[in-house]
Design an enzyme around this catalytic site. Structure first.
Site, mmCIF file in Angstrom:
data_model
loop_
_atom_site.group_PDB
_atom_site.id
_atom_site.type_symbol
_atom_site.label_atom_id
_atom_site.label_comp_id
_atom_site.label_asym_id
_atom_site.label_seq_id
_atom_site.Cartn_x
_atom_site.Cartn_y
_atom_site.Cartn_z
ATOM 1 N N CYS A 46 -5.758 -2.146 10.520
ATOM 2 C CA CYS A 46 -4.778 -1.101 10.775
ATOM 3 C C CYS A 46 -5.225 0.283 10.328
ATOM 4 O O CYS A 46 -4.691 1.281 10.801
ATOM 5 C CB CYS A 46 -3.440 -1.464 10.135
ATOM 6 S SG CYS A 46 -3.447 -1.435 8.324
ATOM 7 N N GLY A 73 6.550 -12.271 10.172
ATOM 8 C CA GLY A 73 6.192 -12.890 11.443
ATOM 9 C C GLY A 73 4.861 -13.591 11.439
ATOM 10 O O GLY A 73 4.271 -13.792 12.508
ATOM 11 N N CYS A 133 -3.789 -7.217 1.882
ATOM 12 C CA CYS A 133 -2.496 -6.644 2.270
ATOM 13 C C CYS A 133 -1.370 -7.656 2.083
ATOM 14 O O CYS A 133 -0.298 -7.322 1.582
ATOM 15 C CB CYS A 133 -2.567 -6.174 3.722
ATOM 16 S SG CYS A 133 -1.058 -5.368 4.307
#
Length: 336
Positions: A177, A105, A81
């Site tokens: 996810c 982040g 990803c």
């Protein structure tokens, strides 16, 4: 967009904007709830928010995840990803709109050195995420921004709270996810048209039982084998051609040597052999090793720390990431 990303002081980001790529029915950092939080954060900061449809790219990541498990490997979709989406397609979009930098982040640091930017572990080592960034293109480093890598998590939350962000106390996302915890085997079986069931054998080939699918197993695994022989058994090898899971004693689990391919080097590695630290799983400690280049994109690692500084079970499909101290040199995908 991760919830901590917008804590950049205004002086560090001229004309910032935020991008989110929600995935309906997904969890973790890609859920509709996270998209809504991104909207609230962007509104609070007064910056525009754009939604990108990256469903095709996500499907490719899920397909690769299933194919790896079906081939007896243990995949790390977060690395894919990051390389394909966060520092791949997102950079393409940045180019399209004329954005100079891409900030995320991730808990890692970028430092400018005479030879160029160096990627280092985050100062909060318990949360370091540099391991999952090894596969990004080296030329991306000059345009990357990792603003939280030099902060403790408590400091990030304090800054977010001071800015009035609704995500200041939001729990961290640690799951894959696109699949619920404990459900990956069902997803893999669905994608591959059925489970890859077969025999459980010992290292001599003696059949000890049967298993529901190789997608349930990883090298080093002890729990959930479904057999009992009076002594602890661990997965020491997975044979995708026969769908056999080979088990043995703890001493038979591979932990001393690996071969990695499809390597990416963020800086040119030394020629021949060199000493470094090699990390073989996201939550493990890097172990001392001698790395030898076999070609530009393949290498071996011979671990030299003994039982007290072992890399842990070596699982094909996982990244082997090389460090010089806290500086990430590069890495590759474990072949065996």
């Amino acid at each position: 967009m991760r919830h901590a990303a917008p804590v950049l002081p205004p002086a560090e980001a001229a004309d910032p904007l935020a991008i989110v790529s929600p995935r309906p029915g997904h969890q973790g950092c890609c859920s509709p709830t996270d998209a809504l939080d991104a909207r609230r954060v962007a509104d609070r900061l007064g910056i525009p928010l754009y939604a990108l449809d990256l469903s095709v790219e996500f499907e490719q990541i899920i397909d690769a995840f299933a194919a790896d498990y079906g081939s007896g490997r243990t995949p790390n979709p977060c690395v894919r990803c990051n390389a394909w989406i966060k520092f791949g397609r997102l950079f393409d979009h940045a180019d399209a709109i004329g954005a100079a930098h891409v900030a995320t982040g991730h808990y890692a640091r970028l430092e400018q050195e005479p030879s160029g930017p160096a990627l280092r572990r985050g100062l909060d080592t318990a949360r370091d995420q540099s391991y999952v960034l090894f596969d990004i293109r080296p030329d991306r480093l000059r345009r990357m921004m990792l603003p939280v890598g030099g902060l403790a998590k408590a400091d990030v939350r304090a800054r977010a709270a001071a800015l009035g962000l609704v995500t200041a106390d939001k729990p961290d996302s640690q799951e894959i996810c696109f699949v619920a915890p404990g459900e990956h085997a069902r997803l893999v079986a669905h994608r591959l048209g059925g489970s890859r069931a077969g025999e459980i054998v010992d290292s001599s080939g003696r059949v000890l039982g049967r298993h529901p699918g190789i997608e349930h197993f990883t090298v080093g695994q002890r729990q959930g084998l479904g057999i009992a022989v009076g002594t602890p058994l661990h997965v020491i090898r997975i044979e995708p051609e026969t769908c056999r899971v080979v088990v043995g004693s703890r001493s038979e689990v591979p932990e001393t040597r690996l071969v990695a391919g499809s390597a990416t080097w963020l800086e040119a590695p030394p020629t021949g052999s060199f000493d470094c630290l090699v990390q073989c799983r996201a939550q493990r400690t890097a172990a001392p090793a001698v790395v030898t280049l076999l070609s530009a994109d393949r290498f071996t690692a011979e671990f030299t720390g003994g039982p007290d500084h072992s890399p842990g079970p070596i699982s094909p499909g996982q990244p082997a990431v090389c460090y010089a101290g806290d500086r990430l040199l590069g890495g590759g995908w474990i072949e065996g």
